[in-house]
Design a protein around this motif. Structure first.
Motif, PDB file in Angstrom:
ATOM      1  N   LEU A  78       0.830  -1.215   0.000  1.00  0.00           N
ATOM      2  CA  LEU A  78       0.000   0.000   0.000  1.00  0.00           C
ATOM      3  C   LEU A  78       0.864   1.265   0.000  1.00  0.00           C
ATOM      4  CD1 LEU A  78      -2.781  -1.109   2.506  1.00  0.00           C
ATOM      5  CD2 LEU A  78      -2.967  -0.897   0.010  1.00  0.00           C
ATOM      6  N   SER A  79       1.971   1.229   0.722  1.00  0.00           N
ATOM      7  CA  SER A  79       2.883   2.382   0.756  1.00  0.00           C
ATOM      8  C   SER A  79       3.563   2.582  -0.595  1.00  0.00           C
ATOM      9  CB  SER A  79       3.929   2.199   1.860  1.00  0.00           C
ATOM     10  OG  SER A  79       3.312   2.239   3.126  1.00  0.00           O
ATOM     11  N   ILE A  80       3.896   1.487  -1.275  1.00  0.00           N
ATOM     12  CA  ILE A  80       4.492   1.596  -2.614  1.00  0.00           C
ATOM     13  C   ILE A  80       3.480   2.172  -3.595  1.00  0.00           C
ATOM     14  CG2 ILE A  80       5.370   0.255  -4.565  1.00  0.00           C
ATOM     15  CD1 ILE A  80       6.703  -1.602  -2.450  1.00  0.00           C
ATOM     16  N   LEU A  81       2.238   1.747  -3.500  1.00  0.00           N
ATOM     17  CA  LEU A  81       1.200   2.326  -4.366  1.00  0.00           C
ATOM     18  C   LEU A  81       1.068   3.823  -4.120  1.00  0.00           C
ATOM     19  CD1 LEU A  81      -1.503  -0.491  -4.189  1.00  0.00           C
ATOM     20  CD2 LEU A  81       0.000   0.067  -6.113  1.00  0.00           C
ATOM     21  N   GLN A  82       1.113   4.223  -2.858  1.00  0.00           N
ATOM     22  CA  GLN A  82       1.085   5.650  -2.526  1.00  0.00           C
ATOM     23  C   GLN A  82       2.306   6.350  -3.118  1.00  0.00           C
ATOM     24  OE1 GLN A  82       1.285   6.519   1.684  1.00  0.00           O
ATOM     25  NE2 GLN A  82       1.659   8.697   1.307  1.00  0.00           N
ATOM     26  N   LEU A  83       3.462   5.723  -2.990  1.00  0.00           N
ATOM     27  CA  LEU A  83       4.703   6.308  -3.509  1.00  0.00           C
ATOM     28  C   LEU A  83       4.628   6.543  -5.007  1.00  0.00           C
ATOM     29  CD1 LEU A  83       7.675   7.125  -2.963  1.00  0.00           C
ATOM     30  CD2 LEU A  83       8.269   4.749  -3.479  1.00  0.00           C
ATOM     31  N   ASN A  84       3.995   5.623  -5.726  1.00  0.00           N
ATOM     32  CA  ASN A  84       3.893   5.763  -7.183  1.00  0.00           C
ATOM     33  C   ASN A  84       3.128   7.015  -7.590  1.00  0.00           C
ATOM     34  OD1 ASN A  84       5.409   3.485  -7.734  1.00  0.00           O
ATOM     35  ND2 ASN A  84       3.632   2.135  -7.756  1.00  0.00           N
TER      36      ASN A  84
END
Length: 119
Positions: A26-32
């Motif tokens: 979820l944090s990687i999706l936010q980062l994208n």
């Protein structure tokens, strides 16, 4: 100048690997979608997750860190992780260094995150 952020989190208890992985995704999706992110790479190792991110500036990193999925995950690190650390620095280009250089910088300049059950 480009702001570089590297993190390392170690999760050794099997009970916490699934929730940690879910929050990481979820944090990687936010980062994208994060404003100011130039490039990023990740490394999954047994029990470890590393991030390496180039940001336009420190303010962009803080805006990401302090909102959304990442903010919701941060308090849980003290329970899930037995080791966690980070290191930040500035460099001229957005080209990310190799993992060996990141590990060396983490050893020399990294800061520990307080965890509930340190190794």
């Amino acid at each position: 100048m480009v702001f570089i952020s590297a993190t390392r989190a170690r999760v050794t208890r099997p009970l916490y690997k699934l929730p940690f992985s879910l929050h990481s995704i979820l944090s990687i999706l936010q980062l994208n979608r994060a404003s100011g992110k130039l490039c990023a790479k990740f490394r999954w190792r047994p029990n470890e997750f590393w991030t390496l991110i180039a940001w336009q500036d420190k303010a962009s990193m803080l805006a990401y860190r302090n909102t959304g999925a990442h903010r919701r995950a941060m308090p849980k690190l003290t329970l899930w992780c037995d080791e966690a650390s980070f290191v930040h620095w500035y460099q001229e280009s957005a080209e990310l260094p190799n993992w060996q250089a990141v590990e060396q910088r983490m050893m020399e300049q990294g800061k520990l995150v307080k965890v509930g059950h340190p190794s």
